[in-house]
Every structure is written in structure tokens, then in C-alpha cells.
Design an enzyme around this catalytic site. Structure first.
Site, PDB file in Angstrom:
ATOM      1  N   HIS A  44       3.725  -2.215   3.133  1.00  0.00           N
ATOM      2  CA  HIS A  44       3.719  -0.846   2.621  1.00  0.00           C
ATOM      3  C   HIS A  44       5.054  -0.532   1.949  1.00  0.00           C
ATOM      4  O   HIS A  44       6.115  -0.733   2.563  1.00  0.00           O
ATOM      5  CB  HIS A  44       3.457   0.152   3.753  1.00  0.00           C
ATOM      6  CG  HIS A  44       2.125  -0.031   4.418  1.00  0.00           C
ATOM      7  ND1 HIS A  44       1.897  -1.020   5.345  1.00  0.00           N
ATOM      8  CD2 HIS A  44       0.946   0.643   4.268  1.00  0.00           C
ATOM      9  CE1 HIS A  44       0.642  -0.960   5.745  1.00  0.00           C
ATOM     10  NE2 HIS A  44       0.039   0.040   5.119  1.00  0.00           N
ATOM     11  N   ASP A  72       0.826  -1.211   0.000  1.00  0.00           N
ATOM     12  CA  ASP A  72       0.000   0.000   0.000  1.00  0.00           C
ATOM     13  C   ASP A  72       0.860   1.260   0.000  1.00  0.00           C
ATOM     14  O   ASP A  72       2.012   1.251   0.441  1.00  0.00           O
ATOM     15  CB  ASP A  72      -0.892   0.040   1.245  1.00  0.00           C
ATOM     16  CG  ASP A  72      -1.987  -1.005   1.220  1.00  0.00           C
ATOM     17  OD1 ASP A  72      -1.986  -1.849   0.305  1.00  0.00           O
ATOM     18  OD2 ASP A  72      -2.842  -0.985   2.129  1.00  0.00           O
TER      19      ASP A  72
END
Length: 303
Positions: free
Chosen positions: A261, A100
């Protein structure tokens, strides 16, 4: 006078039929390419003939109203459900690595690791980071990864203040990715996941179902996770801690969707990634990118 009225009515009906045919072609083409490899040659030829026949009936129309756009999106979503049955986890162990908040300067290094091991992942990107990173996005596509939508700004107070704001950010990010790469985004991840508490914080009068249903109305699917790397927990995590969080999270699971992430500060995520991949492969997982065939891990579902 009656003849003139009938003529106008017939003209309007012809125009309406043309638009409906155009929508049908859009859905048929979408479904066709998604299942091409699963059809027999005879079925493929029949579909191709239908597409050609429908295309021949379409005339030029430059204006399509919002209602028709939503109708087409609904048809596309129903088509994806029809042609892409949910994958049965008993068919094998599958791991979906997801990243992400990119693309960033760390993303190419993540792509290098994935390429080294010949595995694929899904990148849920923020629209504000698309500009200047088109080459990274194109590389994702070329190397077989999936690009997902993670809203434009990721700012809870903005995107969760109203359904219209969230919809606007989703469409904006989809457009930015398409403009940069020609890629149509179909996967979405709510910032904070579908179980986040920000819905109630900023829009207490909006039912949860409204947020979830809107994604489907846009012809998309939303994906949460069932394994977290803890690399966005707010405190420093070493490569060993990230590795252990992921591997411990796989216990008794045949399908895992791992949350990570690819932000610049997450060097330890990058360091842990090779060991994570190696261990998952040793445990018998197939590491793949999310597709419409994938069973969506969802914290909250439409009721």
C-alpha cells in the site's frame, strides 16, 4: 405504401449495421494494438487494411444505447482473451508488485525506487485521489507501470451495498483516470480481495458470482494476491517485518503477486522496497507490471 415501409426498414438496418461495424472496429483496434508486436508484417498489413475498410464504412452516430455499450465491452473482453493467452508460469519466475490506495505523497518516492532498479509495478488507485494527482498518474504511465481500479471510495458499506453501487464506483474511477491521463483502465482489484466477507455482510442475497461476473461484463479483469506485505494489518510493521513477510511468502512460488500500500503512513514499506526488489531479482524473478497477458491470481473465480 409497401415501398415506404421497405425503405424505412432498410434505413434502420443500415443504421444497425453501422453501429455493429463501429463496435467491431473498437474490438479490432483493441486487439490489434495488444498483439502488434507478435504478428508478422503480412498479418499486420492485413489487419491494418481491415481497420481502414471498416472505418470507411462508419458514418457519424452520436447516440449509442446502454445495450450496445455492454455489447462492445463484452466483445472487448472476449477479444482480450483471444489475443492474450494466459502466461505459463513455467516460462520463468515472475513477480508483480502491486500498490493499493494511492496515489498519495508516498507514491512518487515509490516510483523513484522502481525507476532506480528499472522494474515495473501496478498501482490500484482510488478515484477520490485522482484529482490533484494527475502528474503522478501520468508519470506511472510514462515509466511503464500499470494503473488499476480500486473503486472510488474504498468504503465497504457503500460499494458492497449493491451491484449497482460497485459498478458505479468502478466506472467513476475509470472515467476520472481517463479524464486526467487519457489512460484506459483494464485491471481491477476488489477492496478486501475477491474473497472478502463484506459481500455477504452488506448484500447477503447477492451471489458471489454476480460480483465477479460484473467485472468481466465491464471488459475488465480482477487481480488478487498470493503474497502479502502485511503493511495494512492494522498494527505497526517495521521495514524488516515487511521484507520478511514478502520474502517468506515467495517460497515454492514461480509467480507471485505482492500486496502493498502506497499510503502516506507506510514509510516502512518504502524503506523495505529496495531490499525486496534486490532479493527477488537475486532469486531469479522478473519484476513486471500486470498486463492482459498476466495470469490473474484470484482468491475466488467465476463458477
Amino acid at each position: 405504401m409497401v415501398k415506404k415501409v421497405n425503405s424505412k426498414r432498410e434505413k434502420r438496418l443500415r443504421q444497425l449495421m453501422t453501429l455493429i461495424i463501429a463496435a467491431a472496429v473498437s474490438v479490432l483496434l483493441n486487439g490489434f494494438f495488444m498483439v502488434y508486436s507478435y504478428l508478422s508484417h503480412q498479418e499486420i498489413n492485413e489487419l491494418e487494411a481491415q481497420v481502414v475498410q471498416l472505418q470507411e464504412e462508419i458514418t457519424d452516430h452520436t447516440t449509442v444505447n446502454d445495450e450496445l455499450i455492454m455489447y462492445i465491452s463484452e466483445l472487448e473482453y472476449k477479444s482480450s482473451q483471444l489475443y492474450c493467452p494466459t502466461l505459463n508460469p513455467t516460462q520463468g519466475k515472475i513477480a508483480y508488485l502491486t500498490f493499493d490506495d494511492g496515489p498519495t505523497s508516498l507514491t512518487p518516492k515509490v516510483l523513484d525506487v522502481l525507476k532506480e532498479y528499472n522494474v515495473h509495478a501496478t498501482f490500484f488507485v482510488n478515484g477520490v485521489k485522482v484529482k490533484g494527482n494527475a502528474e503522478i498518474l501520468k508519470r506511472m504511465i510514462e515509466e511503464g507501470h500499470t494503473i488499476g481500479n480500486h473503486t472510488t471510495t474504498h468504503k465497504y458499506e457503500t460499494l458492497y451495498s449493491s451491484l449497482d453501487n460497485l459498478k458505479s464506483e468502478i466506472l467513476d474511477t475509470n472515467y476520472r483516470v481517463y479524464e486526467a491521463t487519457g489512460y484506459t483502465v483494464k485491471a481491477f482489484r476488489f477492496p478486501g480481495g475477491s474473497s472478502n466477507t463484506q459481500f455477504m455482510t452488506y448484500s447477503p442475497d447477492t451471489p458471489l458470482n454476480s460480483w465477479l461476473s460484473m467485472i468481466h461484463e465491464l471488459g475488465m479483469e480482477y487481480y488478487d494476491w498470493n503474497v502479502s506485505s502485511l503493511d495494512a494489518s492494522g498494527t505497526y510493521k517495521s521495514a524488516d517485518q515487511i521484507y520478511e513477510a514478502v520474502i517468506n511468502g515467495t517460497k515454492n512460488k514461480t509467480q507471485i503477486t505482492v500486496l502493498m500500500h502506497d499510503v502516506p503512513n507506510n514509510q516502512t514499506t518504502l524503506e523495505a522496497l529496495p531490499r525486496i526488489i534486490e532479493t527477488l531479482l537475486e532469486q531469479g524473478y522478473s519484476i513486471e507490471a500486470l498486463t492482459p497477458n498476466s495470469k490473474a491470481i484470484q482468491h475466488k473465480t467465476v463458477s
